[in-house]
Design an enzyme around this catalytic site. Structure first.
Site, PDB file in Angstrom:
ATOM      1  N   ASP A 193       0.816  -1.212   0.000  1.00  0.00           N
ATOM      2  CA  ASP A 193       0.000   0.000   0.000  1.00  0.00           C
ATOM      3  C   ASP A 193       0.846   1.258   0.000  1.00  0.00           C
ATOM      4  O   ASP A 193       0.384   2.321  -0.419  1.00  0.00           O
ATOM      5  CB  ASP A 193      -0.917  -0.028   1.231  1.00  0.00           C
ATOM      6  CG  ASP A 193      -1.867   1.157   1.261  1.00  0.00           C
ATOM      7  OD1 ASP A 193      -2.593   1.356   0.269  1.00  0.00           O
ATOM      8  OD2 ASP A 193      -1.880   1.892   2.270  1.00  0.00           O
ATOM      9  N   MET A 274      -7.302   5.671   3.233  1.00  0.00           N
ATOM     10  CA  MET A 274      -7.518   6.792   2.308  1.00  0.00           C
ATOM     11  C   MET A 274      -6.325   7.046   1.394  1.00  0.00           C
ATOM     12  O   MET A 274      -6.379   7.938   0.556  1.00  0.00           O
ATOM     13  CB  MET A 274      -7.799   8.071   3.120  1.00  0.00           C
ATOM     14  CG  MET A 274      -9.083   8.032   3.919  1.00  0.00           C
ATOM     15  SD  MET A 274     -10.551   7.874   2.877  1.00  0.00           S
ATOM     16  CE  MET A 274     -10.454   9.380   1.916  1.00  0.00           C
ATOM     17  N   ARG A 275      -5.264   6.252   1.545  1.00  0.00           N
ATOM     18  CA  ARG A 275      -4.088   6.509   0.720  1.00  0.00           C
ATOM     19  C   ARG A 275      -4.391   6.326  -0.758  1.00  0.00           C
ATOM     20  O   ARG A 275      -3.885   7.064  -1.607  1.00  0.00           O
ATOM     21  CB  ARG A 275      -2.927   5.600   1.147  1.00  0.00           C
ATOM     22  CG  ARG A 275      -1.637   5.910   0.395  1.00  0.00           C
ATOM     23  CD  ARG A 275      -0.461   5.081   0.885  1.00  0.00           C
ATOM     24  NE  ARG A 275       0.066   5.599   2.134  1.00  0.00           N
ATOM     25  CZ  ARG A 275       0.069   4.949   3.273  1.00  0.00           C
ATOM     26  NH1 ARG A 275      -0.446   3.735   3.334  1.00  0.00           N
ATOM     27  NH2 ARG A 275       0.576   5.480   4.362  1.00  0.00           N
ATOM     28  N   ALA A 276      -5.236   5.360  -1.091  1.00  0.00           N
ATOM     29  CA  ALA A 276      -5.557   5.115  -2.496  1.00  0.00           C
ATOM     30  C   ALA A 276      -6.238   6.328  -3.125  1.00  0.00           C
ATOM     31  O   ALA A 276      -5.954   6.689  -4.276  1.00  0.00           O
ATOM     32  CB  ALA A 276      -6.454   3.886  -2.624  1.00  0.00           C
TER      33      ALA A 276
END
Length: 703
Positions: A193, A274-276
């Site tokens: 991720d 929320m990184r995506a």
């Protein structure tokens, strides 16, 4: 300096080149993870990118490449005064798999720090890569703690070096690129991720593309300088386009409709955190700037999703990365607003519009001729000759006479922790106790080389008796090299978990074999989480085979297990002897990695082959003799007893005693079963006087 292969001469590999160029335009995208089989020129494309990056203005003499326009106020070489500075080419720094923590983050001169209070800091690779590219080949083989340090620095933009109260901090902003071969093991989902984008590369099956790859590679090897000169104009044009896209990037806007599409896409594919969303927004913005636009379109969002989401969809090591494009299109259509430019002028398609003769990195051969744009052809480094791949000896056999077809594994479950007793010194992991670079401090010793982990109390204790003789007059402690003490630490190591699975007729009942496969799959998942190597030996019919040699790829082991047919006789001794051969070779290859033998069987033994293919004798006696070979070498072992039914012979327990190990049933293997399983395994393995210990245990049980 050696001439690098031109980026614009790479054949095919459209997604890889686009992902690299987007990161060159906007390093905030978060780097690229390149997944692919060997011989696909992953490294060639990454190294070629460094030649395209613009020159970097730096403060003269600064080891940390500070920007003269805005020097880092906390730079260890500072403070710097504003000035014109100097320019140097952008660097590409390679992090080797065997690098130490000191090599990555830098090191302090502990002796000077203690005696003089001076921060004598030697920069590491993170400092060298600042404002350039940090390239990690085989990133999946890098130790986890190094990956954590690397990704933390990439995310925060700086590196902290903390050693016994002495702290140094410096800027570390770089384009992070990692390559890996999935056959050698996967990265943990948490680490996956942290990479912004991921691309899959594979060798093209198009003969024309393969011919073009070979032609260009041979031309480059014959005369690298002339080959590079032939592509100089295309390289310069692409370099200028990167500069223009970087300048345009701050002007690109993300409309509310586009942001809604990004959020809806991430929600539809159930990605964690929320990184995506943030990576998709940055990638879509970079795509717009690369195309020369100031507003993001739905097509930018779609392309960003294809690069940013596949690796974030993995929930376990057995899941294949990927994205359902039909579902993606449906989601984008459902939340589609009005595009800012519904009928734009045709833009060049990504980074591969042309080559010599048509102006971009994707087309045209060395002689100006065009090449087919489709496919992911291999680029020209170490491309193997196109020959038919041999069928591996360990390939699963088809079900034949007396055999049953493979059955599906039952649902995996969380297993008890099986560990190797004693204290090892193997690669860092999460299974057995070991002396490691990280963990709790248990003592001190004299350093054998460079000091990496100072034991402060032991160092002071060693230096204190000599202060008068050394003429100490002030408050500082007079410390010599001989006084320094290395901290010894205890953590966890990864082991080699070798599975020996009974696939004979006695195990062939469908429901029973399904449960057995589910148990082995559960143990494989546990091995993945604990950073072990795994191997798989199966036995049935008249012999045993190595279904999978020891590897870090547990998903490969799971695939072999899923295809495993059952049936025939039970050559238990052959399985144990084959396992003994595998472990003997692995001890020579990696002597520090301790093995754990997991035998999955009901304990029955019927005729198989003896050494040299002769007719076997008593199968039970042969199995016992083979088991004692493992016991004599102190191999930690666990027998998973698969015997079912109201009448049980207890043969698996007898086998465990011959191995000097412990037998557990399938039910006991579950984490929510008997709480003392780990203690039982360790107690059953401790000590090497096996026969005496077994007799004592039998006496105690009888009493």
């Amino acid at each position: 300096m050696s001439t690098r292969y031109p980026f614009t001469a790479v054949v095919g590999m459209d997604d890889l080149r686009l992902a690299l160029l987007l990161n060159a335009v906007s390093p905030a995208v978060g780097g690229v993870l390149v997944r692919g089989e060997k011989g696909t020129a992953k490294s060639t494309a990454v190294r070629a990118l460094a030649e395209l990056l613009p020159a970097v203005p730096v403060v003269a003499g600064c080891r940390f490449s500070c920007d003269p326009a805005s020097p880092d106020p906390g730079c260890p070489d500072g403070p710097h005064e504003a000035g014109p500075g100097a320019e140097r080419p952008a660097r590409m720094v390679e992090l080797p798999v065997g690098a130490s923590e000191d090599r990555l983050v830098g090191s302090l001169d502990i002796e000077k720090a203690l005696a003089e209070g001076v921060k004598a800091f030697e920069p590491g690779l993170l400092a060298d890569a600042h404002r350039g590219i940090l390239y990690v080949d085989e990133v999946n083989l890098l130790h986890d703690h190094l990956i954590d340090l690397l990704l933390d620095a990439a995310a925060m933009g700086f590196s902290n070096v903390e050693r016994e109260g002495v702290s140094v901090r410096h800027a570390a902003r770089f384009l992070l690129v990692g390559t890996m071969n999935p056959e050698e093991g996967e990265l943990r989902p948490q680490l996956l991720d942290r990479f912004g984008l991921t691309v899959e590369v594979a060798a093209s099956r198009d003969p024309e593309q393969r011919v073009e790859v070979v032609r260009r590679r041979l031309a480059f090897e014959d005369d690298p300088a002339a080959f590079a000169a032939r592509w100089a104009d295309e390289e310069a044009a692409l370099r200028g386009r990167i500069v223009a896209a970087r300048a345009l990037l701050p002007q690109v806007t993300l409309g509310d409709a586009v942001l809604l599409q990004i959020a809806a896409t991430c929600a539809a594919f159930e990605v964690d955190g929320m990184r995506a969303d943030i990576v998709m927004a940055r990638t879509a913005t970079a795509l717009a700037a690369w195309a020369g636009r100031t507003e993001v379109t739905s097509e930018d969002v779609r392309q960003a999703a294809l690069l940013a989401l596949p690796h974030r969809r993995r929930r376990s090591p057995f899941d294949a990365p990927g994205l359902d494009e039909d579902k993606l299109d449906e989601t984008l259509e459902q939340f589609k607003g009005e595009d800012p430019d519904p009928d734009p002028e045709p833009e060049p398609d990504g980074p591969d519009d042309g080559g010599p003769g048509d102006g971009g990195p994707g087309g045209g051969g060395p002689d100006g001729g065009g090449i087919p744009p489709q496919g992911d052809g291999p680029a020209p480094e170490d491309v193997p000759a196109p020959e038919e791949a041999p069928v591996p000896e360990s390939a699963p056999q088809r079900a034949g006479a007396g055999e049953r077809a493979a059955v599906k594994a039952a649902e995996p479950f969380r297993t008890k922790v099986l560990s190797v007793p004693g204290l090892g010194e193997g690669a860092a992991g999460r299974r057995s106790r070991a002396r490691t670079e990280h963990g709790r401090t248990t003592g001190s010793t004299r350093p054998r080389g460079a000091l990496t982990k100072l034991h402060l109390a032991a160092t002071v204790q060693a230096a204190a008796p000599h202060q008068k003789a050394r003429g100490r007059t002030g408050r500082g402690l007079v410390v010599r090299r001989d006084d320094l003490r290395q901290a010894t630490r205890e953590g966890r190591e990864g082991n080699l978990v070798l599975f020996v699975v009974d696939a004979s007729g006695s195990m062939a009942a469908r429901q029973r074999m399904s449960a057995v496969k589910g148990a082995v799959l559960s143990l494989l998942l546990d091995a993945y989480q604990r950073r072990d190597k795994v191997g798989l030996v199966t036995f049935r019919g008249r012999d045993a085979e190595v279904a999978l040699p020891p590897t870090s790829s547990v998903d490969a082991a799971a695939a072999r297990l899923e295809q495993l047919p059952t049936g025939g006789r039970t050559p238990l001794s052959a399985g144990l002897l084959k396992a003994h051969d595998v472990l003997r070779v692995e001890r020579l290859r990696d002597p520090s990695r301790r093995p754990l033998l997991v035998v999955v069987t009901d304990g029955r033994a019927t005729g198989g082959r003896a050494a040299g293919g002769r007719a076997a004798g008593d199968p039970v006696a042969l199995a016992a003799r083979a088991a004692r070979l493992h016991a004599a070498e102190g191999t930690a072992s666990v027998v998973v007893d698969c015997e079912t039914g109201p009448v049980r012979l207890g043969l698996a327990g007898q086998l465990a005693r011959e191995l000097g190990g412990t037998a557990v049933t399938l039910d006991e293997l579950r984490a929510d079963a008997i709480a003392g399983l780990v203690r039982d395994v360790q107690a059953g393995q401790a000590g090497q006087a096996g026969q005496a210990r077994h007799a004592a245990q039998a006496t105690r049980r009888a009493a």
